[in-house]
Scaffold this motif. Structure first.
Motif, PDB file in Angstrom:
ATOM      1  N   ARG A 213       0.829  -1.201   0.000  1.00 28.24           N
ATOM      2  CA  ARG A 213       0.000   0.000   0.000  1.00 28.24           C
ATOM      3  C   ARG A 213       0.866   1.255   0.000  1.00 28.24           C
ATOM      4  O   ARG A 213       0.562   2.245  -0.700  1.00 28.24           O
ATOM      5  N   ALA A 214       1.959   1.233   0.766  1.00 30.76           N
ATOM      6  CA  ALA A 214       2.858   2.384   0.779  1.00 30.76           C
ATOM      7  C   ALA A 214       3.439   2.628  -0.608  1.00 30.76           C
ATOM      8  O   ALA A 214       3.568   3.774  -1.059  1.00 30.76           O
ATOM      9  N   ARG A 215       3.767   1.538  -1.318  1.00 32.66           N
ATOM     10  CA  ARG A 215       4.294   1.678  -2.677  1.00 32.66           C
ATOM     11  C   ARG A 215       3.217   2.207  -3.627  1.00 32.66           C
ATOM     12  O   ARG A 215       3.481   3.043  -4.489  1.00 32.66           O
ATOM     13  N   ALA A 216       1.990   1.721  -3.469  1.00 28.11           N
ATOM     14  CA  ALA A 216       0.888   2.174  -4.323  1.00 28.11           C
ATOM     15  C   ALA A 216       0.590   3.653  -4.100  1.00 28.11           C
ATOM     16  O   ALA A 216       0.286   4.387  -5.054  1.00 28.11           O
ATOM     17  N   LEU A 217       0.658   4.111  -2.866  1.00 27.70           N
ATOM     18  CA  LEU A 217       0.392   5.516  -2.579  1.00 27.70           C
ATOM     19  C   LEU A 217       1.426   6.425  -3.242  1.00 27.70           C
ATOM     20  O   LEU A 217       1.112   7.564  -3.619  1.00 27.70           O
ATOM     21  N   ARG A 218       2.642   5.923  -3.401  1.00 27.10           N
ATOM     22  CA  ARG A 218       3.684   6.729  -4.064  1.00 27.10           C
ATOM     23  C   ARG A 218       3.310   7.025  -5.513  1.00 27.10           C
ATOM     24  O   ARG A 218       3.731   8.044  -6.068  1.00 27.10           O
ATOM     25  N   ASP A 219       2.525   6.144  -6.152  1.00 24.36           N
ATOM     26  CA  ASP A 219       2.106   6.382  -7.532  1.00 24.36           C
ATOM     27  C   ASP A 219       1.272   7.651  -7.656  1.00 24.36           C
ATOM     28  O   ASP A 219       1.286   8.308  -8.697  1.00 24.36           O
ATOM     29  N   SER A 220       0.508   7.970  -6.610  1.00 28.14           N
ATOM     30  CA  SER A 220      -0.360   9.144  -6.648  1.00 28.14           C
ATOM     31  C   SER A 220       0.288  10.366  -6.005  1.00 28.14           C
ATOM     32  O   SER A 220      -0.378  11.374  -5.764  1.00 28.14           O
ATOM     33  N   GLN A 221       1.587  10.272  -5.727  1.00 32.01           N
ATOM     34  CA  GLN A 221       2.309  11.385  -5.104  1.00 32.01           C
ATOM     35  C   GLN A 221       3.529  11.782  -5.925  1.00 32.01           C
ATOM     36  O   GLN A 221       4.536  12.234  -5.399  1.00 32.01           O
ATOM     37  N   GLN A 222       3.408  11.593  -7.261  1.00 34.32           N
ATOM     38  CA  GLN A 222       4.499  11.936  -8.167  1.00 34.32           C
ATOM     39  C   GLN A 222       4.123  13.169  -8.983  1.00 34.32           C
ATOM     40  O   GLN A 222       2.977  13.335  -9.384  1.00 34.32           O
ATOM     41  N   PRO A 223       5.087  14.052  -9.243  1.00 29.65           N
ATOM     42  CA  PRO A 223       4.794  15.193 -10.116  1.00 29.65           C
ATOM     43  C   PRO A 223       4.513  14.720 -11.539  1.00 29.65           C
ATOM     44  O   PRO A 223       4.993  13.658 -11.931  1.00 29.65           O
ATOM     45  N   PRO A 224       3.662  15.436 -12.271  1.00 28.66           N
ATOM     46  CA  PRO A 224       3.146  16.782 -11.963  1.00 28.66           C
ATOM     47  C   PRO A 224       1.860  16.798 -11.137  1.00 28.66           C
ATOM     48  O   PRO A 224       1.162  17.811 -11.126  1.00 28.66           O
ATOM     49  N   LEU A 225       1.484  15.723 -10.482  1.00 31.94           N
ATOM     50  CA  LEU A 225       0.295  15.721  -9.638  1.00 31.94           C
ATOM     51  C   LEU A 225       0.502  16.700  -8.476  1.00 31.94           C
ATOM     52  O   LEU A 225       1.596  16.805  -7.914  1.00 31.94           O
ATOM     53  N   THR A 226      -0.556  17.382  -8.080  1.00 31.55           N
ATOM     54  CA  THR A 226      -0.438  18.373  -7.005  1.00 31.55           C
ATOM     55  C   THR A 226      -0.187  17.725  -5.655  1.00 31.55           C
ATOM     56  O   THR A 226       0.196  18.397  -4.703  1.00 31.55           O
ATOM     57  N   THR A 227      -0.394  16.408  -5.558  1.00 35.03           N
ATOM     58  CA  THR A 227      -0.152  15.694  -4.307  1.00 35.03           C
ATOM     59  C   THR A 227       1.316  15.332  -4.118  1.00 35.03           C
ATOM     60  O   THR A 227       1.680  14.744  -3.095  1.00 35.03           O
ATOM     61  N   ALA A 228       2.166  15.676  -5.079  1.00 31.93           N
ATOM     62  CA  ALA A 228       3.593  15.367  -4.960  1.00 31.93           C
ATOM     63  C   ALA A 228       4.209  16.146  -3.803  1.00 31.93           C
ATOM     64  O   ALA A 228       3.802  17.269  -3.492  1.00 31.93           O
ATOM     65  N   GLY A 229       5.202  15.565  -3.181  1.00 33.45           N
ATOM     66  CA  GLY A 229       5.890  16.225  -2.078  1.00 33.45           C
ATOM     67  C   GLY A 229       6.844  17.309  -2.550  1.00 33.45           C
ATOM     68  O   GLY A 229       7.065  17.506  -3.750  1.00 33.45           O
ATOM     69  N   PRO A 263       9.045   9.625 -13.269  1.00 34.46           N
ATOM     70  CA  PRO A 263       8.062   8.944 -14.108  1.00 34.46           C
ATOM     71  C   PRO A 263       7.567   9.803 -15.266  1.00 34.46           C
ATOM     72  O   PRO A 263       6.804   9.331 -16.096  1.00 34.46           O
ATOM     73  N   TYR A 264       7.985  11.061 -15.327  1.00 34.42           N
ATOM     74  CA  TYR A 264       7.458  11.985 -16.331  1.00 34.42           C
ATOM     75  C   TYR A 264       8.528  12.285 -17.371  1.00 34.42           C
ATOM     76  O   TYR A 264       9.726  12.057 -17.166  1.00 34.42           O
ATOM     77  N   ALA A 265       8.080  12.820 -18.496  1.00 33.77           N
ATOM     78  CA  ALA A 265       8.987  13.251 -19.556  1.00 33.77           C
ATOM     79  C   ALA A 265       8.375  14.447 -20.264  1.00 33.77           C
ATOM     80  O   ALA A 265       7.156  14.534 -20.404  1.00 33.77           O
ATOM     81  N   PHE A 266       9.221  15.368 -20.707  1.00 33.02           N
ATOM     82  CA  PHE A 266       8.758  16.549 -21.429  1.00 33.02           C
ATOM     83  C   PHE A 266       8.918  16.323 -22.925  1.00 33.02           C
ATOM     84  O   PHE A 266       9.900  15.739 -23.380  1.00 33.02           O
ATOM     85  N   GLU A 267       7.941  16.804 -23.675  1.00 32.50           N
ATOM     86  CA  GLU A 267       7.924  16.592 -25.117  1.00 32.50           C
ATOM     87  C   GLU A 267       7.529  17.884 -25.823  1.00 32.50           C
ATOM     88  O   GLU A 267       6.652  18.613 -25.352  1.00 32.50           O
ATOM     89  N   ARG A 268       8.170  18.164 -26.944  1.00 37.89           N
ATOM     90  CA  ARG A 268       7.793  19.317 -27.744  1.00 37.89           C
ATOM     91  C   ARG A 268       6.607  18.954 -28.626  1.00 37.89           C
ATOM     92  O   ARG A 268       6.485  17.835 -29.111  1.00 37.89           O
ATOM     93  N   SER A 269       5.725  19.924 -28.852  1.00 34.70           N
ATOM     94  CA  SER A 269       4.595  19.742 -29.754  1.00 34.70           C
ATOM     95  C   SER A 269       4.356  21.061 -30.468  1.00 34.70           C
ATOM     96  O   SER A 269       4.863  22.105 -30.044  1.00 34.70           O
TER      97      SER A 269
END
Length: 309
Positions: A213-229, A263-269
């Motif tokens: 559960r602790a590992r699963a909660l980390r999925d919802s606490q990663q940027p760019p989500l506002t819940t990130a630390g 977990p994120y990546a920036f891309e040009r468009s």
């Protein structure tokens, strides 16, 4: 014929060695079932529906538990014939066109009846996946898919509850590690608003659930989500600045990855910079503009995500 993993003995592996495949399995399940179909598997199968007393008749009790699992996994036309024999694996099922399916359980379950529901849950999920036409190439990945779907659709907590370990012996059913079972179970609990903690009879199973559960909660606490630390947001801001500077150097420049652990990546468009990241619910990749506060909805599972890009 689909076969389950061994049912006991030996050292139990721990950690998250199959996490990438588990996440792929969650995505594949969401792609196969609509959000409405997914939530038709709520609530999870209840302990009372799969309880198996030593006073119960072995074969009648196994049929009763199988019938409860068939109903939970929405296989009303499937009749399971359960038998017991000596075998290396915990169980196996003959995958045919139906309407009858033949499940064989290891003879050890004659005297370990509390775990019959766990073994049947895995095998009956094989039947469900067969009917859905959902599979992964290779035995290992397909068994990981089966464990993941069993758990995510509300029957796999039985597999984690079958995990027991002490100083002299151990038992674990399924291909996932205990912590990976806990991770998938927690992902379901978060998506379905359940609390499976009260169902555990195995202290080791409960501990594995809390770790997962602790590992699963980390999925919802990663940027760019506002819940990130704070640390995640600081790293994201640095990576975003680097990506924007690279984009301004000319036509040949590109967006930037967020670093080896990001977990994120920036891309040009054509319309500006975008950031892509996995949905914390289904792990489908999401792409949104880099323009501050954004509310996004995952096109696969329909989760609403509050982001600060």
């Amino acid at each position: 014929m689909a076969k389950g993993s061994g049912s006991g003995g030996g050292e139990v592996a721990h950690g998250y060695p199959h996490l990438g495949t588990v996440r792929e399995a969650i995505t594949a399940l969401h792609r196969r079932l609509s959000p409405e179909a997914m939530f038709s598997y709520a609530p999870s199968v209840l302990p009372a529906d799969v309880a198996f007393s030593d006073l119960d008749d072995l074969h009648l009790g196994a049929q009763r538990v199988a019938r409860a699992l068939v109903q939970h996994l929405q296989l009303p036309d499937a009749r399971m014939i359960v038998s017991f024999r000596e075998m290396h694996h915990a169980a196996s099922v003959e995958l045919t066109a139906g309407p009858e399916y033949f499940i064989e359980l290891n003879d050890r379950f004659r005297t370990h009846r509390r775990d019959i529901g766990a073994a049947l849950a895995h095998e009956i999920t094989h039947v469900l996946l067969h009917r859905l036409g959902l599979s992964f190439p290779g035995t290992r990945d397909n068994e990981i898919l089966t464990d993941t779907v069993t758990t995510y659709l509300g029957a796999g907590w039985l597999l984690l509850d079958a995990f027991r370990e002490d100083g002299v012996s151990s038992q674990k059913l399924g291909y996932l590690t205990p912590e990976e079972f806990g991770y998938v179970l927690a992902k379901r609990a978060l998506a379905f608003d359940e609390d499976p903690a009260v169902w555990f009879t195995s202290p080791q199973g409960y501990t594995a659930y809390t770790k997962g559960r602790a590992r699963a909660l980390r999925d919802s606490q990663q940027p760019p989500l506002t819940t990130a630390g704070w640390a995640g947001r600081h790293r994201y801001a640095k990576d975003r600045r680097h990506a924007l500077e690279s984009a301004g150097r000319g036509p040949g420049s590109h967006g930037a990855e967020g670093g080896p652990a990001a977990p994120y990546a920036f891309e040009r468009s054509p319309d500006g910079m975008r950031v892509s990241f996995p949905c914390p619910t289904c792990h489908q990749r999401i792409r949104i503009p880099v323009r501050g506060r954004v509310r996004a909805r995952c096109g696969l599972c329909r989760t609403i995500l509050e982001c600060d890009t």
